[in-house]
Design a protein around this motif. Structure first.
Motif, PDB file in Angstrom:
ATOM      1  N   CYS A  31       0.829  -1.214   0.000  1.00 27.33           N
ATOM      2  CA  CYS A  31       0.000   0.000   0.000  1.00 27.33           C
ATOM      3  C   CYS A  31       0.864   1.265   0.000  1.00 27.33           C
ATOM      4  O   CYS A  31       0.543   2.236  -0.683  1.00 27.33           O
ATOM      5  CB  CYS A  31      -0.937   0.003   1.206  1.00 27.33           C
ATOM      6  SG  CYS A  31      -2.166  -1.324   1.168  1.00 27.33           S
ATOM      7  N   ALA A  32       1.963   1.234   0.750  1.00 22.35           N
ATOM      8  CA  ALA A  32       2.828   2.419   0.853  1.00 22.35           C
ATOM      9  C   ALA A  32       3.500   2.764  -0.465  1.00 22.35           C
ATOM     10  O   ALA A  32       3.826   3.923  -0.705  1.00 22.35           O
ATOM     11  CB  ALA A  32       3.885   2.199   1.931  1.00 22.35           C
ATOM     12  N   ARG A  33       3.679   1.773  -1.329  1.00 28.62           N
ATOM     13  CA  ARG A  33       4.271   2.048  -2.633  1.00 28.62           C
ATOM     14  C   ARG A  33       3.252   2.627  -3.609  1.00 28.62           C
ATOM     15  O   ARG A  33       3.603   3.025  -4.708  1.00 28.62           O
ATOM     16  CB  ARG A  33       4.891   0.778  -3.218  1.00 28.62           C
ATOM     17  CG  ARG A  33       6.207   0.425  -2.559  1.00 28.62           C
ATOM     18  CD  ARG A  33       6.927  -0.667  -3.303  1.00 28.62           C
ATOM     19  NE  ARG A  33       6.395  -1.986  -3.051  1.00 28.62           N
ATOM     20  CZ  ARG A  33       6.791  -2.777  -2.066  1.00 28.62           C
ATOM     21  NH1 ARG A  33       7.701  -2.369  -1.213  1.00 28.62           N
ATOM     22  NH2 ARG A  33       6.274  -3.974  -1.926  1.00 28.62           N
ATOM     23  N   ARG A  34       2.001   2.688  -3.206  1.00 23.85           N
ATOM     24  CA  ARG A  34       0.949   3.135  -4.113  1.00 23.85           C
ATOM     25  C   ARG A  34       0.119   4.296  -3.573  1.00 23.85           C
ATOM     26  O   ARG A  34      -0.759   4.794  -4.253  1.00 23.85           O
ATOM     27  CB  ARG A  34       0.037   1.959  -4.423  1.00 23.85           C
ATOM     28  CG  ARG A  34       0.725   0.945  -5.312  1.00 23.85           C
ATOM     29  CD  ARG A  34       0.106  -0.427  -5.205  1.00 23.85           C
ATOM     30  NE  ARG A  34       0.778  -1.363  -6.087  1.00 23.85           N
ATOM     31  CZ  ARG A  34       1.897  -1.990  -5.792  1.00 23.85           C
ATOM     32  NH1 ARG A  34       2.480  -1.793  -4.635  1.00 23.85           N
ATOM     33  NH2 ARG A  34       2.451  -2.823  -6.658  1.00 23.85           N
ATOM     34  N   ARG A  37       1.480   7.967   2.957  1.00 25.56           N
ATOM     35  CA  ARG A  37       1.683   7.200   4.196  1.00 25.56           C
ATOM     36  C   ARG A  37       0.360   7.001   4.943  1.00 25.56           C
ATOM     37  O   ARG A  37       0.024   5.896   5.345  1.00 25.56           O
ATOM     38  CB  ARG A  37       2.705   7.911   5.079  1.00 25.56           C
ATOM     39  CG  ARG A  37       3.001   7.172   6.363  1.00 25.56           C
ATOM     40  CD  ARG A  37       4.173   7.765   7.109  1.00 25.56           C
ATOM     41  NE  ARG A  37       5.385   7.374   6.414  1.00 25.56           N
ATOM     42  CZ  ARG A  37       6.341   8.202   6.020  1.00 25.56           C
ATOM     43  NH1 ARG A  37       6.248   9.480   6.268  1.00 25.56           N
ATOM     44  NH2 ARG A  37       7.415   7.761   5.402  1.00 25.56           N
ATOM     45  N   ALA A  38      -0.402   8.085   5.120  1.00 21.41           N
ATOM     46  CA  ALA A  38      -1.669   7.977   5.858  1.00 21.41           C
ATOM     47  C   ALA A  38      -2.657   7.072   5.127  1.00 21.41           C
ATOM     48  O   ALA A  38      -3.318   6.229   5.741  1.00 21.41           O
ATOM     49  CB  ALA A  38      -2.266   9.365   6.072  1.00 21.41           C
ATOM     50  N   ASP A  39      -2.749   7.247   3.807  1.00 21.53           N
ATOM     51  CA  ASP A  39      -3.670   6.418   3.028  1.00 21.53           C
ATOM     52  C   ASP A  39      -3.240   4.960   3.025  1.00 21.53           C
ATOM     53  O   ASP A  39      -4.077   4.056   3.009  1.00 21.53           O
ATOM     54  CB  ASP A  39      -3.778   6.937   1.595  1.00 21.53           C
ATOM     55  CG  ASP A  39      -4.550   8.244   1.501  1.00 21.53           C
ATOM     56  OD1 ASP A  39      -4.478   8.891   0.441  1.00 21.53           O
ATOM     57  OD2 ASP A  39      -5.240   8.613   2.479  1.00 21.53           O
ATOM     58  N   ALA A  40      -1.924   4.718   3.042  1.00 27.04           N
ATOM     59  CA  ALA A  40      -1.426   3.339   3.070  1.00 27.04           C
ATOM     60  C   ALA A  40      -1.833   2.648   4.372  1.00 27.04           C
ATOM     61  O   ALA A  40      -2.263   1.494   4.363  1.00 27.04           O
ATOM     62  CB  ALA A  40       0.095   3.332   2.914  1.00 27.04           C
ATOM     63  N   TRP A  41      -1.702   3.353   5.491  1.00 26.47           N
ATOM     64  CA  TRP A  41      -2.102   2.769   6.783  1.00 26.47           C
ATOM     65  C   TRP A  41      -3.607   2.493   6.794  1.00 26.47           C
ATOM     66  O   TRP A  41      -4.043   1.442   7.264  1.00 26.47           O
ATOM     67  CB  TRP A  41      -1.707   3.682   7.939  1.00 26.47           C
ATOM     68  CG  TRP A  41      -0.270   3.531   8.324  1.00 26.47           C
ATOM     69  CD1 TRP A  41       0.771   4.301   7.915  1.00 26.47           C
ATOM     70  CD2 TRP A  41       0.280   2.528   9.174  1.00 26.47           C
ATOM     71  NE1 TRP A  41       1.952   3.845   8.460  1.00 26.47           N
ATOM     72  CE2 TRP A  41       1.677   2.758   9.243  1.00 26.47           C
ATOM     73  CE3 TRP A  41      -0.258   1.461   9.883  1.00 26.47           C
ATOM     74  CZ2 TRP A  41       2.532   1.953   9.991  1.00 26.47           C
ATOM     75  CZ3 TRP A  41       0.595   0.673  10.642  1.00 26.47           C
ATOM     76  CH2 TRP A  41       1.964   0.916  10.677  1.00 26.47           C
ATOM     77  N   VAL A  47      -7.835  -3.642   4.509  1.00 29.68           N
ATOM     78  CA  VAL A  47      -7.560  -4.985   3.987  1.00 29.68           C
ATOM     79  C   VAL A  47      -7.825  -6.026   5.066  1.00 29.68           C
ATOM     80  O   VAL A  47      -8.492  -7.037   4.830  1.00 29.68           O
ATOM     81  CB  VAL A  47      -6.108  -5.095   3.469  1.00 29.68           C
ATOM     82  CG1 VAL A  47      -5.720  -6.549   3.227  1.00 29.68           C
ATOM     83  CG2 VAL A  47      -5.931  -4.266   2.208  1.00 29.68           C
ATOM     84  N   PHE A  48      -7.334  -5.768   6.273  1.00 28.52           N
ATOM     85  CA  PHE A  48      -7.518  -6.750   7.333  1.00 28.52           C
ATOM     86  C   PHE A  48      -8.948  -6.757   7.878  1.00 28.52           C
ATOM     87  O   PHE A  48      -9.406  -7.777   8.388  1.00 28.52           O
ATOM     88  CB  PHE A  48      -6.460  -6.574   8.423  1.00 28.52           C
ATOM     89  CG  PHE A  48      -5.140  -7.098   7.965  1.00 28.52           C
ATOM     90  CD1 PHE A  48      -4.873  -8.456   7.969  1.00 28.52           C
ATOM     91  CD2 PHE A  48      -4.176  -6.239   7.455  1.00 28.52           C
ATOM     92  CE1 PHE A  48      -3.670  -8.955   7.514  1.00 28.52           C
ATOM     93  CE2 PHE A  48      -2.965  -6.725   6.989  1.00 28.52           C
ATOM     94  CZ  PHE A  48      -2.709  -8.086   7.012  1.00 28.52           C
ATOM     95  N   LEU A  49      -9.655  -5.662   7.724  1.00 31.37           N
ATOM     96  CA  LEU A  49     -11.077  -5.657   8.061  1.00 31.37           C
ATOM     97  C   LEU A  49     -11.835  -6.584   7.104  1.00 31.37           C
ATOM     98  O   LEU A  49     -12.662  -7.392   7.537  1.00 31.37           O
ATOM     99  CB  LEU A  49     -11.643  -4.236   7.997  1.00 31.37           C
ATOM    100  CG  LEU A  49     -13.131  -4.094   8.294  1.00 31.37           C
ATOM    101  CD1 LEU A  49     -13.450  -4.548   9.712  1.00 31.37           C
ATOM    102  CD2 LEU A  49     -13.566  -2.642   8.097  1.00 31.37           C
TER     103      LEU A  49
END
Length: 192
Positions: A31-34, A37-41, A47-49
């Protein structure tokens, strides 16, 4: 007490916490590569939800990373669509203000060659960037990439080959300070 979800594996029971601990960094890095930082978290949490809600659908351990990255691909796409709708609404509400979308955080670059590759990659279409990143950065097999993108294995091979060709042309356009950067080559077990 919180409900504990468990899945049966060939080695016994695996709980959701174990899945999260073993896969969170992989999903977050993807996610962080796309995204920023905030949006990746946020995306990794989403995803885990989804994984929690669909825990009965968790595949065998050797397929779980690709399954989670497939969810991440769709979560990030939803994030982008949502952000786009929000920007359009903001423009309508404040016609004089221009909304600038936040760009993804700059990647950590370890060498000039890496900087050249990242620059060349940024000039490619989003679809080309995605197929190259899934294959080379995430080191996924073509079958897994096909599942993530919802396309056939043959389409993965074709898109990968074309994206490599475009990246190579883009790399040829910009001279590097230390000779020419190494072109991407087929990786072991990867799309060719």
């Amino acid at each position: 007490m919180a409900e504990q979800k468990r899945i049966e594996s060939s080695t016994g029971h695996v709980d959701f916490d174990g899945l999260y601990r073993s896969q969170h960094q992989v999903v977050l890095a993807y996610c962080a590569r796309r995204a920023s930082r905030a949006d990746a978290w946020d995306a990794a949490s989403d995803v885990f939800l989804v994984a929690w809600r669909r825990f009965d659908d968790v595949p065998p351990p050797e397929e779980v990373t690709a399954w989670l990255l497939g969810i991440a691909y769709r979560v990030l796409a939803n994030q982008r669509r949502s952000a786009s709708r929000s920007r359009r609404l903001s423009r309508r509400m404040a016609a004089t203000e221009r909304i600038v979308s936040s760009l993804a955080d700059e990647p950590i670059i370890r060498s000039e060659e890496e900087a050249d590759v990242i620059t060349a990659l940024s000039h490619l279409r989003e679809a080309d960037q995605e197929i190259l990143q899934l294959s080379l950065w995430e080191e996924l097999k073509p079958e897994d990439i096909a599942g993530i993108l919802g396309i056939s294995r043959n389409a993965v091979d074709q898109r990968y080959w074309r994206a490599k060709k475009r990246l190579s042309r883009e790399m040829d356009r910009k001279p590097t300070t230390k000779g020419r950067a190494t072109h991407i080559t087929s990786r072991k077990g990867g799309a060719t």
